[in-house]
Design a protein around this motif. Structure first.
Motif, mmCIF file in Angstrom:
data_model
loop_
_atom_site.group_PDB
_atom_site.id
_atom_site.type_symbol
_atom_site.label_atom_id
_atom_site.label_comp_id
_atom_site.label_asym_id
_atom_site.label_seq_id
_atom_site.Cartn_x
_atom_site.Cartn_y
_atom_site.Cartn_z
ATOM 1 N N ALA A 67 -34.582 2.994 -24.181
ATOM 2 C CA ALA A 67 -34.558 1.721 -23.446
ATOM 3 C C ALA A 67 -34.945 1.981 -21.993
ATOM 4 N N ASP A 68 -34.147 1.490 -21.059
ATOM 5 C CA ASP A 68 -34.428 1.725 -19.646
ATOM 6 C C ASP A 68 -33.527 2.826 -19.092
ATOM 7 N N LYS A 69 -32.963 3.620 -19.978
ATOM 8 C CA LYS A 69 -31.996 4.630 -19.560
ATOM 9 C C LYS A 69 -32.644 6.007 -19.502
ATOM 10 N N LEU A 119 -29.684 12.989 -24.749
ATOM 11 C CA LEU A 119 -30.082 11.876 -25.625
ATOM 12 C C LEU A 119 -29.069 11.674 -26.748
ATOM 13 N N GLY A 120 -27.812 11.959 -26.476
ATOM 14 C CA GLY A 120 -26.779 11.882 -27.501
ATOM 15 C C GLY A 120 -26.707 10.543 -28.208
ATOM 16 N N GLY A 121 -26.661 10.596 -29.547
ATOM 17 C CA GLY A 121 -26.497 9.402 -30.372
ATOM 18 C C GLY A 121 -27.724 8.538 -30.544
ATOM 19 N N THR A 152 -29.175 10.054 -36.943
ATOM 20 C CA THR A 152 -29.249 9.952 -35.482
ATOM 21 C C THR A 152 -28.903 11.290 -34.841
ATOM 22 N N LEU A 153 -29.308 11.429 -33.598
ATOM 23 C CA LEU A 153 -29.019 12.647 -32.863
ATOM 24 C C LEU A 153 -27.514 12.790 -32.653
ATOM 25 N N PRO A 154 -27.007 14.026 -32.515
ATOM 26 C CA PRO A 154 -25.569 14.215 -32.282
ATOM 27 C C PRO A 154 -25.114 13.486 -31.027
ATOM 28 N N GLU A 155 -23.809 13.179 -30.964
ATOM 29 C CA GLU A 155 -23.254 12.455 -29.810
ATOM 30 C C GLU A 155 -23.513 13.201 -28.503
ATOM 31 N N SER A 156 -23.530 14.522 -28.562
ATOM 32 C CA SER A 156 -23.906 15.319 -27.405
ATOM 33 C C SER A 156 -25.210 16.032 -27.746
ATOM 34 N N PHE A 157 -26.294 15.643 -27.070
ATOM 35 C CA PHE A 157 -27.599 16.257 -27.328
ATOM 36 C C PHE A 157 -28.255 16.539 -25.982
ATOM 37 N N LEU A 158 -27.774 17.593 -25.361
ATOM 38 C CA LEU A 158 -28.193 17.960 -24.015
ATOM 39 C C LEU A 158 -29.463 18.808 -24.045
ATOM 40 N N PRO A 159 -30.111 18.995 -22.889
ATOM 41 C CA PRO A 159 -31.307 19.838 -22.846
ATOM 42 C C PRO A 159 -31.047 21.217 -23.451
#
Length: 195
Positions: A67-69, A119-121, A152-159
């Motif tokens: 989205a815009d995030k 990009l978690g979740g 969906t991606l895991p709730e925590s999906f950090l670099p």
């Protein structure tokens, strides 16, 4: 597994036409790589040109803006496309006639977050492109579904994080699966994998 009316509704939604889904329009046209305004590509990452046509197990790197995030570079690999069976795999689901006649496909995807944002979740903008030139969204299946999990991606999906996803697509009767499309910009910029 319990049957669910919401599962049937979700399955029917996959049969609806989807056109022009994706993030906001990129700064540049299809002759270049779509990049949101102000985004700096992480060092060592080479973005894949829009419109690229790939085979299974080939990787593509794109910028994905939720989205815009958050916006982050991701590397996506379609590792396999498996044909399922409505009668066998969906025998405990309450489905309408059109969905019962559809052919399920399970798309296994590996994803790496190249950064800089988490990009978690998030659900990836991946579609099944059928022989009627229609983009079908992945089905949102409620509860555990043994043939294909983790849409969906895991709730925590950090670099630096990696994830393995599986997406369920229902291709309508009489149509064939032509490609799996990653669409972060316009339809002409979609990166496609041939099954």
């Amino acid at each position: 597994m319990k049957s669910s009316g919401s599962v049937a509704a979700a399955a029917v939604m996959a049969l609806a036409l989807v056109a022009g889904c994706g993030s906001s329009e990129p700064d540049k046209k299809s002759d270049s790589v779509p990049v949101p305004k102000g985004f700096e590509v992480p060092e060592g990452v080479t973005l894949t040109k829009g419109g690229a046509k790939l085979m299974e197990d080939s990787s593509a790197s794109v910028v994905y803006q939720v989205a815009d995030k958050a916006a982050s570079a991701i590397t996506v690999t379609v590792t396999s496309v498996r044909k399922g069976s409505i009668k066998k795999d969906f025998k405990f689901f309450s489905l309408d006639a059109a969905t019962k006649a559809a052919t399920p496909f399970y798309v296994d995807v590996a994803v790496k977050n190249e950064g800089p944002a988490g990009l978690g979740g998030a659900a990836l903008p991946i579609f099944a492109h059928d022989s009627s030139n229609t983009n079908l969204p992945a089905n949102d299946i409620v509860g555990s579904f043994k043939p294909c999990r983790n849409a969906t991606l895991p709730e925590s999906f950090l670099p630096g994080a990696n994830a393995k996803l599986c997406l369920v697509f229902l291709v309508p009767k009489g149509k064939a699966l032509q490609s799996v499309d990653l669409q972060t910009g316009s339809t002409k910029d979609a990166i496609t994998w041939s099954p």
